[in-house]
Write an enzyme that holds these catalytic residues in place. Sequence first.
Site, PDB file in Angstrom:
ATOM      1  N   ILE A  16       0.848  -1.196   0.000  1.00  0.00           N
ATOM      2  CA  ILE A  16       0.000   0.000   0.000  1.00  0.00           C
ATOM      3  C   ILE A  16       0.882   1.244   0.000  1.00  0.00           C
ATOM      4  O   ILE A  16       0.628   2.202  -0.743  1.00  0.00           O
ATOM      5  CB  ILE A  16      -0.967   0.000   1.207  1.00  0.00           C
ATOM      6  CG1 ILE A  16      -1.962  -1.154   1.064  1.00  0.00           C
ATOM      7  CG2 ILE A  16      -1.710   1.330   1.332  1.00  0.00           C
ATOM      8  CD1 ILE A  16      -2.906  -1.335   2.250  1.00  0.00           C
ATOM      9  N   ARG A 100      -7.610 -15.854  14.891  1.00  0.00           N
ATOM     10  CA  ARG A 100      -7.913 -14.422  14.883  1.00  0.00           C
ATOM     11  C   ARG A 100      -7.495 -13.760  16.203  1.00  0.00           C
ATOM     12  O   ARG A 100      -6.984 -12.636  16.223  1.00  0.00           O
ATOM     13  CB  ARG A 100      -9.410 -14.232  14.616  1.00  0.00           C
ATOM     14  CG  ARG A 100      -9.725 -12.837  14.167  1.00  0.00           C
ATOM     15  CD  ARG A 100     -11.069 -12.759  13.494  1.00  0.00           C
ATOM     16  NE  ARG A 100     -11.901 -11.847  14.251  1.00  0.00           N
ATOM     17  CZ  ARG A 100     -13.081 -12.138  14.755  1.00  0.00           C
ATOM     18  NH1 ARG A 100     -13.593 -13.317  14.561  1.00  0.00           N
ATOM     19  NH2 ARG A 100     -13.757 -11.259  15.424  1.00  0.00           N
ATOM     20  N   ASN A 107      -1.083  -7.753  16.821  1.00  0.00           N
ATOM     21  CA  ASN A 107      -1.232  -6.376  16.344  1.00  0.00           C
ATOM     22  C   ASN A 107      -1.490  -5.431  17.502  1.00  0.00           C
ATOM     23  O   ASN A 107      -1.076  -4.275  17.469  1.00  0.00           O
ATOM     24  CB  ASN A 107      -2.332  -6.293  15.284  1.00  0.00           C
ATOM     25  CG  ASN A 107      -1.775  -6.617  13.917  1.00  0.00           C
ATOM     26  OD1 ASN A 107      -0.842  -5.969  13.467  1.00  0.00           O
ATOM     27  ND2 ASN A 107      -2.294  -7.649  13.285  1.00  0.00           N
ATOM     28  N   ASN A 133      -4.894  -4.034   9.335  1.00  0.00           N
ATOM     29  CA  ASN A 133      -5.992  -4.850   9.869  1.00  0.00           C
ATOM     30  C   ASN A 133      -5.623  -5.611  11.144  1.00  0.00           C
ATOM     31  O   ASN A 133      -4.464  -5.953  11.327  1.00  0.00           O
ATOM     32  CB  ASN A 133      -6.425  -5.857   8.806  1.00  0.00           C
ATOM     33  CG  ASN A 133      -7.372  -5.211   7.824  1.00  0.00           C
ATOM     34  OD1 ASN A 133      -8.201  -4.394   8.195  1.00  0.00           O
ATOM     35  ND2 ASN A 133      -7.223  -5.581   6.551  1.00  0.00           N
ATOM     36  N   ASP A 161     -14.367   0.235   1.312  1.00  0.00           N
ATOM     37  CA  ASP A 161     -15.648  -0.475   1.257  1.00  0.00           C
ATOM     38  C   ASP A 161     -16.733   0.433   0.667  1.00  0.00           C
ATOM     39  O   ASP A 161     -17.564  -0.001  -0.125  1.00  0.00           O
ATOM     40  CB  ASP A 161     -16.023  -0.948   2.664  1.00  0.00           C
ATOM     41  CG  ASP A 161     -14.844  -1.640   3.322  1.00  0.00           C
ATOM     42  OD1 ASP A 161     -14.341  -2.606   2.725  1.00  0.00           O
ATOM     43  OD2 ASP A 161     -14.398  -1.194   4.388  1.00  0.00           O
ATOM     44  N   HIS A 189     -14.497  -3.105   9.324  1.00  0.00           N
ATOM     45  CA  HIS A 189     -13.888  -3.364   8.011  1.00  0.00           C
ATOM     46  C   HIS A 189     -13.585  -4.864   7.951  1.00  0.00           C
ATOM     47  O   HIS A 189     -12.472  -5.308   8.227  1.00  0.00           O
ATOM     48  CB  HIS A 189     -12.607  -2.548   7.801  1.00  0.00           C
ATOM     49  CG  HIS A 189     -11.847  -3.025   6.592  1.00  0.00           C
ATOM     50  ND1 HIS A 189     -12.322  -2.867   5.311  1.00  0.00           N
ATOM     51  CD2 HIS A 189     -10.680  -3.709   6.465  1.00  0.00           C
ATOM     52  CE1 HIS A 189     -11.476  -3.420   4.459  1.00  0.00           C
ATOM     53  NE2 HIS A 189     -10.478  -3.945   5.134  1.00  0.00           N
TER      54      HIS A 189
HETATM   55  P1  NAX Z   1       2.496  -5.354   3.244  1.00  0.00           P
HETATM   56  O1  NAX Z   1       2.767  -6.608   4.004  1.00  0.00           O
HETATM   57  O2  NAX Z   1       2.856  -5.250   1.813  1.00  0.00           O
HETATM   58  O3  NAX Z   1       3.220  -4.139   3.990  1.00  0.00           O
HETATM   59  C1  NAX Z   1       3.136  -3.948   5.359  1.00  0.00           C
HETATM   60  C2  NAX Z   1       4.424  -3.281   5.788  1.00  0.00           C
HETATM   61  O4  NAX Z   1       4.293  -2.945   7.148  1.00  0.00           O
HETATM   62  C3  NAX Z   1       5.656  -4.164   5.643  1.00  0.00           C
HETATM   63  O5  NAX Z   1       6.631  -3.488   4.877  1.00  0.00           O
HETATM   64  C4  NAX Z   1       6.102  -4.378   7.093  1.00  0.00           C
HETATM   65  O6  NAX Z   1       7.510  -4.460   7.208  1.00  0.00           O
HETATM   66  C5  NAX Z   1       5.548  -3.124   7.742  1.00  0.00           C
HETATM   67  N1  NAX Z   1       5.378  -3.235   9.196  1.00  0.00           N
HETATM   68  C6  NAX Z   1       4.990  -4.301   9.930  1.00  0.00           C
HETATM   69  N2  NAX Z   1       4.995  -4.003  11.228  1.00  0.00           N
HETATM   70  C7  NAX Z   1       5.360  -2.712  11.338  1.00  0.00           C
HETATM   71  C8  NAX Z   1       5.566  -1.831  12.419  1.00  0.00           C
HETATM   72  N3  NAX Z   1       5.384  -2.244  13.681  1.00  0.00           N
HETATM   73  N4  NAX Z   1       5.953  -0.553  12.167  1.00  0.00           N
HETATM   74  C9  NAX Z   1       6.157  -0.143  10.913  1.00  0.00           C
HETATM   75  N5  NAX Z   1       6.011  -0.950   9.834  1.00  0.00           N
HETATM   76  C10 NAX Z   1       5.607  -2.203  10.045  1.00  0.00           C
HETATM   77  O7  NAX Z   1       0.957  -5.041   3.488  1.00  0.00           O
HETATM   78  P2  NAX Z   1       0.001  -4.063   2.665  1.00  0.00           P
HETATM   79  O8  NAX Z   1      -0.568  -4.790   1.522  1.00  0.00           O
HETATM   80  O9  NAX Z   1       0.695  -2.780   2.434  1.00  0.00           O
HETATM   81  O10 NAX Z   1      -1.187  -3.878   3.732  1.00  0.00           O
HETATM   82  C11 NAX Z   1      -0.982  -3.204   4.942  1.00  0.00           C
HETATM   83  C12 NAX Z   1      -2.164  -3.428   5.875  1.00  0.00           C
HETATM   84  O11 NAX Z   1      -3.344  -2.886   5.303  1.00  0.00           O
HETATM   85  C13 NAX Z   1      -2.481  -4.888   6.171  1.00  0.00           C
HETATM   86  O12 NAX Z   1      -2.745  -5.030   7.556  1.00  0.00           O
HETATM   87  C14 NAX Z   1      -3.739  -5.134   5.368  1.00  0.00           C
HETATM   88  O13 NAX Z   1      -4.521  -6.171   5.918  1.00  0.00           O
HETATM   89  C15 NAX Z   1      -4.407  -3.794   5.502  1.00  0.00           C
HETATM   90  N6  NAX Z   1      -5.488  -3.479   4.548  1.00  0.00           N
HETATM   91  C16 NAX Z   1      -6.522  -2.727   5.013  1.00  0.00           C
HETATM   92  C17 NAX Z   1      -7.539  -2.298   4.188  1.00  0.00           C
HETATM   93  C18 NAX Z   1      -8.648  -1.444   4.698  1.00  0.00           C
HETATM   94  O14 NAX Z   1      -9.543  -1.132   3.930  1.00  0.00           O
HETATM   95  N7  NAX Z   1      -8.668  -1.021   5.970  1.00  0.00           N
HETATM   96  C19 NAX Z   1      -7.593  -2.718   2.765  1.00  0.00           C
HETATM   97  C20 NAX Z   1      -6.274  -3.141   2.218  1.00  0.00           C
HETATM   98  C21 NAX Z   1      -5.386  -3.929   3.166  1.00  0.00           C
HETATM   99  O15 NAX Z   1      -5.779  -5.280   3.118  1.00  0.00           O
END
Ligand code: NAX
Length: 327
Positions: A16, A100, A107, A133, A161, A189
């Site tokens: 993202i 879950r 998290n 999430n 959404d 969500h």
């Molecule tokens: P990615 O796994 O590509 O990227 C997440 C990044 O966060 C990684 O680079 C990781 O190193 C970093 N990270 C992990 N823990 C961290 C911390 N404590 N401090 C700083 N960085 C940290 O995931 P991505 O596809 O970018 O999605 C990110 C999050 O968005 C996920 O939890 C995903 O489930 C959630 N989403 C939420 C959505 C919504 O509508 N609310 C939709 C899209 C997405 O699924």
Amino acid sequence: MKTPIRVAVTGAAGQIGYSLLFRIASGAMFGPDQPVILQLIEAPIEKALKALEGVAMELDDCAFPLLKGIVQTSDASVGFKDANWCLLVGAKPRGPGMERADLLKDNGKIFIEQGRIIDAVAAADARVAVVGNPANTNCMIAASQAKRLPAERFTAMVRLDQNRAQTQLAKKAGADLTTVKSIFIYGNHSPTMFPAFAQATIGGSPATSVITDTAWLQGPFCETVGKRGAAIIAARGLSSAASAANALVDHVRDLMTPGAIHSVAVKSNGLYGFDANVWAGMPVRTTTPGSYEVITGHAMDDFAKSKIAATNKELVEERAFVADMIK
Ligand code: NAX
């Protein structure tokens, strides 16, 4: 020139992040005359920090006139320092076979820490938007740590959404999507969310008078919106990223635009039948930049009430899983 807005982004080297940062730096989030400083936070993992370096190099190579600085760090107290907006995108993904409850707890640790640090070091006007999430509950956890910043500054994203629901209604009606208004997302969500179609309008008429197929609205429509994330993963092999980044641009831009009416997950305070202490999607109207009021008084029929009860139940369960952590 305006003073730059400091935007902290966690998970900045993730999927993202890769779609989001360039939109922020180009002016899509805060406007074409608003400079920004990006404060990019990644997990303290060598690979992630190396990837972040590459992203920062690409941001440099775009020569964005509005981008006045880039901070790269794995130290949240550096990354959130003086931030006006904290975009919490990074989170631990659910691994194979993971329960879950374990995901919520893992998290929970991240969001407790980030909530505490934001409260300590971010700007006096700091606003927080959570994407990682489970977004609603992560937001609730971060907010639980704040003593200085009020709870209403913490919002979670249900805009993806809403955008999904808007397009599905437009397609079914054969109408241009800009004619679809007032489609709001209530609750979590997650697949339990409720896109309240009875409040929507298409071309100024109630959506339910344009789309008279009630079975479709109550069934496939709600299901398609609720399970869209899974459908994208099935098709792309990766979760939604560009559309999620776009939704976050919409979420923040509309929260900065007085008069904008949109779906945001906020502390429910008991509105619409939600438990008072959960963060639930609901319609808000932006009042002044960064502030909003919940739009109350939308009537709910029995179907809507049952959908809201189901998504509220899930939010209450999520809260219970982490209750011992947020005391
Ligand atoms: P990615 O796994 O590509 O990227 C997440 C990044 O966060 C990684 O680079 C990781 O190193 C970093 N990270 C992990 N823990 C961290 C911390 N404590 N401090 C700083 N960085 C940290 O995931 P991505 O596809 O970018 O999605 C990110 C999050 O968005 C996920 O939890 C995903 O489930 C959630 N989403 C939420 C959505 C919504 O509508 N609310 C939709 C899209 C997405 O699924």
